[in-house]
Design a protein around this motif. Structure first.
Motif, PDB file in Angstrom:
ATOM      1  N   UNK A 108      81.177 -63.246 -63.897  1.00  0.00           N
ATOM      2  CA  UNK A 108      82.256 -63.769 -64.734  1.00  0.00           C
ATOM      3  C   UNK A 108      82.438 -62.916 -65.991  1.00  0.00           C
ATOM      4  N   UNK A 109      83.670 -62.917 -66.506  1.00  0.00           N
ATOM      5  CA  UNK A 109      83.975 -62.154 -67.723  1.00  0.00           C
ATOM      6  C   UNK A 109      84.672 -63.081 -68.715  1.00  0.00           C
ATOM      7  N   UNK A 110      86.007 -63.213 -68.577  1.00  0.00           N
ATOM      8  CA  UNK A 110      86.749 -64.046 -69.519  1.00  0.00           C
ATOM      9  C   UNK A 110      86.740 -65.496 -69.018  1.00  0.00           C
ATOM     10  N   UNK A 111      85.588 -66.140 -69.177  1.00  0.00           N
ATOM     11  CA  UNK A 111      85.474 -67.560 -68.801  1.00  0.00           C
ATOM     12  C   UNK A 111      84.673 -68.276 -69.877  1.00  0.00           C
ATOM     13  N   UNK A 112      84.865 -69.584 -69.949  1.00  0.00           N
ATOM     14  CA  UNK A 112      84.001 -70.385 -70.824  1.00  0.00           C
ATOM     15  C   UNK A 112      83.829 -71.754 -70.175  1.00  0.00           C
ATOM     16  N   UNK A 113      82.836 -72.478 -70.655  1.00  0.00           N
ATOM     17  CA  UNK A 113      82.587 -73.809 -70.088  1.00  0.00           C
ATOM     18  C   UNK A 113      83.193 -74.838 -71.029  1.00  0.00           C
ATOM     19  N   UNK A 114      84.014 -75.725 -70.434  1.00  0.00           N
ATOM     20  CA  UNK A 114      84.719 -76.728 -71.236  1.00  0.00           C
ATOM     21  C   UNK A 114      84.544 -78.064 -70.518  1.00  0.00           C
ATOM     22  N   UNK A 115      83.940 -79.013 -71.137  1.00  0.00           N
ATOM     23  CA  UNK A 115      83.636 -80.329 -70.538  1.00  0.00           C
ATOM     24  C   UNK A 115      83.042 -80.173 -69.134  1.00  0.00           C
ATOM     25  N   UNK A 116      82.096 -79.284 -69.008  1.00  0.00           N
ATOM     26  CA  UNK A 116      81.394 -79.132 -67.725  1.00  0.00           C
ATOM     27  C   UNK A 116      82.151 -78.338 -66.671  1.00  0.00           C
ATOM     28  N   UNK A 117      83.392 -77.893 -66.992  1.00  0.00           N
ATOM     29  CA  UNK A 117      84.151 -77.091 -66.010  1.00  0.00           C
ATOM     30  C   UNK A 117      84.221 -75.649 -66.503  1.00  0.00           C
ATOM     31  N   UNK A 118      84.301 -74.693 -65.546  1.00  0.00           N
ATOM     32  CA  UNK A 118      84.484 -73.290 -65.944  1.00  0.00           C
ATOM     33  C   UNK A 118      85.992 -73.042 -66.018  1.00  0.00           C
ATOM     34  N   UNK A 119      86.472 -72.557 -67.167  1.00  0.00           N
ATOM     35  CA  UNK A 119      87.913 -72.306 -67.332  1.00  0.00           C
ATOM     36  C   UNK A 119      88.132 -70.855 -67.759  1.00  0.00           C
ATOM     37  N   UNK A 120      89.347 -70.365 -67.523  1.00  0.00           N
ATOM     38  CA  UNK A 120      89.679 -68.993 -67.901  1.00  0.00           C
ATOM     39  C   UNK A 120      89.812 -68.893 -69.424  1.00  0.00           C
ATOM     40  N   UNK A 121      89.408 -67.732 -69.996  1.00  0.00           N
ATOM     41  CA  UNK A 121      89.523 -67.567 -71.445  1.00  0.00           C
ATOM     42  C   UNK A 121      90.091 -66.206 -71.817  1.00  0.00           C
ATOM     43  N   UNK A 122      90.644 -65.465 -70.836  1.00  0.00           N
ATOM     44  CA  UNK A 122      91.195 -64.151 -71.156  1.00  0.00           C
ATOM     45  C   UNK A 122      91.863 -63.548 -69.946  1.00  0.00           C
ATOM     46  N   UNK A 123      92.074 -62.231 -69.979  1.00  0.00           N
ATOM     47  CA  UNK A 123      92.846 -61.552 -68.935  1.00  0.00           C
ATOM     48  C   UNK A 123      92.046 -61.200 -67.697  1.00  0.00           C
TER      49      UNK A 123
END
Ligand code: AMP
Ligand code: GLY
Length: 433
Positions: A362-377
């Protein structure tokens, strides 16, 4: 060993994944990491570029080894600062990192060491650069001297194109100080290859090679990106070529840096063009490549902690480095609109599918409320492996099908060797002479 990795991309996720397999590892942190590293290490909320704060965190945590991923902190002297507080770090000093942070420095070094590279001239003055171009109107490559996140290179077919590239760097200062010096280079043709070796300042490990894809679209169409895919080893890679590159390029440069009193310790990355006259250097980088790391770190046999320690202590001669014979292909999945405008915050599904012979970095990802979400390009790299490149490619693309996020897109021709070969064959429509 307590280890801190600096960086937040797929390269650093791949480093974390590979270091996790070291028996000597007791704890792992990543600054600042991503949603992937959060699952196998502890992310630290500190910027990889914050060369003041990182040594303080490392001291506080009792870190035994810092592994630096990206070029910016290396160029800013992070390894020197860590050394000053007694913390061993894998990566070159600021002085040795100039091989990447100044293109004119790298070219002068190559000239001194007799290393094959393009013809070049560097300029500190715009008027002089423009009058040189008036006399040399053939195909040229204009480069901002300093770090420009891969954006400071212009291929120019006419005087006007070249002149506007020079003005963009020098008077318009679109790259800030990085464009105050400009390099004008001869245009080279041929297949490109990225070559990597560990160095302890004197000696080099055996080489490993990979190919990467910089353009957004299939067939190398569209804008440049941070990298859309990679594969290793290249179809044309063999012992003879590796030996030639070691002898004519890697060793002379390592020896020249040692002679200057700035020995290079870390991983040296040479971006090469295989021209009709043999391999020539397009650039040196002072670190692992991205997206090449995602396909070469799985090839590394042995204990990466031992190898990194040997580089730092000058003991590479006693520490064998070996690369496996398997094949790896990495497909980068990006957000819709990348590299221009894109939206983030979309949930990524399918990450947990446990498919054989694949890995997700993974690269542009973050964890938000237990889910992995996109955070960039550039969101993640899907890596497949096999006994042949075709198998590796099939494994990677099969796994890509199982990953979903809104607007996900990727190239369809990664590790397609025939399609890649067509890219560097001469274009019959191109002007000659
Ligand atoms: P660099 O950041 O110097 O590696 O340049 C980025 C890309 O520009 C390379 O991967 C090559 O595709 C291309 N390039 C750089 N220098 C040259 C050159 N002298 N001739 C032809 N292409 C080049
Ligand atoms: N693959 C290009 C780079 O890492 O700079």
């Amino acid at each position: 060993m307590k280890v801190l990795i600096v960086g937040s991309g797929a390269r650093e996720h791949a480093l974390a994944w590979r270091l996790r397999q070291s028996p000597g590892l007791t704890a792992l942190w990543v600054a600042s990491g991503n949603g992937g590293t959060a699952q196998i290490a502890t992310n630290l909320n500190v910027s990889p570029d914050d060369v003041e704060a990182i040594p303080k965190y490392a001291k506080g945590l009792g870190i035994d080894l810092v592994v630096v991923g990206p070029e910016q902190p290396l160029a800013a002297g992070l390894v020197d600062r860590l050394d000053a507080v007694g913390i061993p770090a894998f990566g070159p000093t600021q002085a040795a990192a100039r091989i990447e942070s100044s293109k004119s420095f790298a070219l002068e070094l190559m000239r001194e060491a007799g290393v094959p590279c393009p013809e070049f001239n560097s300029f500190l003055d715009e008027t002089l650069a423009l009058s040189f171009l008036e006399k040399h109107s053939e195909l040229t490559v204009i480069k901002a001297d300093g770090l420009a996140a891969g954006k400071g290179v212009f291929m120019c077919r006419t005087f006007e194109e070249a002149a506007s590239a020079v003005r963009a760097c020098m008077s318009q200062r679109v790259f800030g100080g990085a464009g105050d010096t400009v390099v004008i280079e001869e245009f080279l043709e041929g297949p490109e290859v990225s070559v990597f070796a560990f160095s302890d300042g004197e000696r080099l490990s055996p080489l490993v090679a990979a190919c990467d894809y910089k353009r957004l679209g299939d067939g190398d169409e569209g804008p440049n990106t941070g990298g859309m895919g990679s594969f290793a080893p290249p179809d044309f890679w063999n012992e003879e070529l590796a030996g030639e590159i070691t002898r004519t390029i890697m060793e002379p440069v390592i020896h020249a840096l040692a002679r200057r009193g700035t020995p290079y310790r870390g991983v040296l990355y040479a971006g090469l063009m295989l021209t009709d006259q043999g391999p020539k250097v397009l650039e040196f980088n002072c670190r692992f490549g991205d997206p090449e790391s995602q396909v070469i770190l799985p090839l590394l046999v042995g204990d990466p902690l031992d190898i990194m320690a040997a580089c730092i202590e000058g003991k590479l001669a006693d520490t064998p480095v070996e690369w496996s014979k398997r094949n790896y292909a990495g497909v980068v999945m990006v957000s819709a609109g990348y590299p221009e405008k894109y939206e983030t915050g979309f949930e990524i599904t399918g990450l947990d599918a446990d498919e054989r012979n694949t890995n997700i970095f993974q690269a542009a990802t973050r964890i938000e409320s237990g889910r992995v979400v996109t955070s960039g390009g550039r969101v993640l790299t899907v890596v497949g492996s096999g006994d042949s490149l075709a198998e590796a490619r099939d494994a990677a693309y099969h796994r890509v099908q199982s990953i979903g996020f809104q607007g996900a897109s990727y190239r369809g021709d990664i590790a397609d060797v025939e399609a890649r070969t067509r890219l560097w064959l001469p274009d019959p429509a191109a002007p000659t002479g």
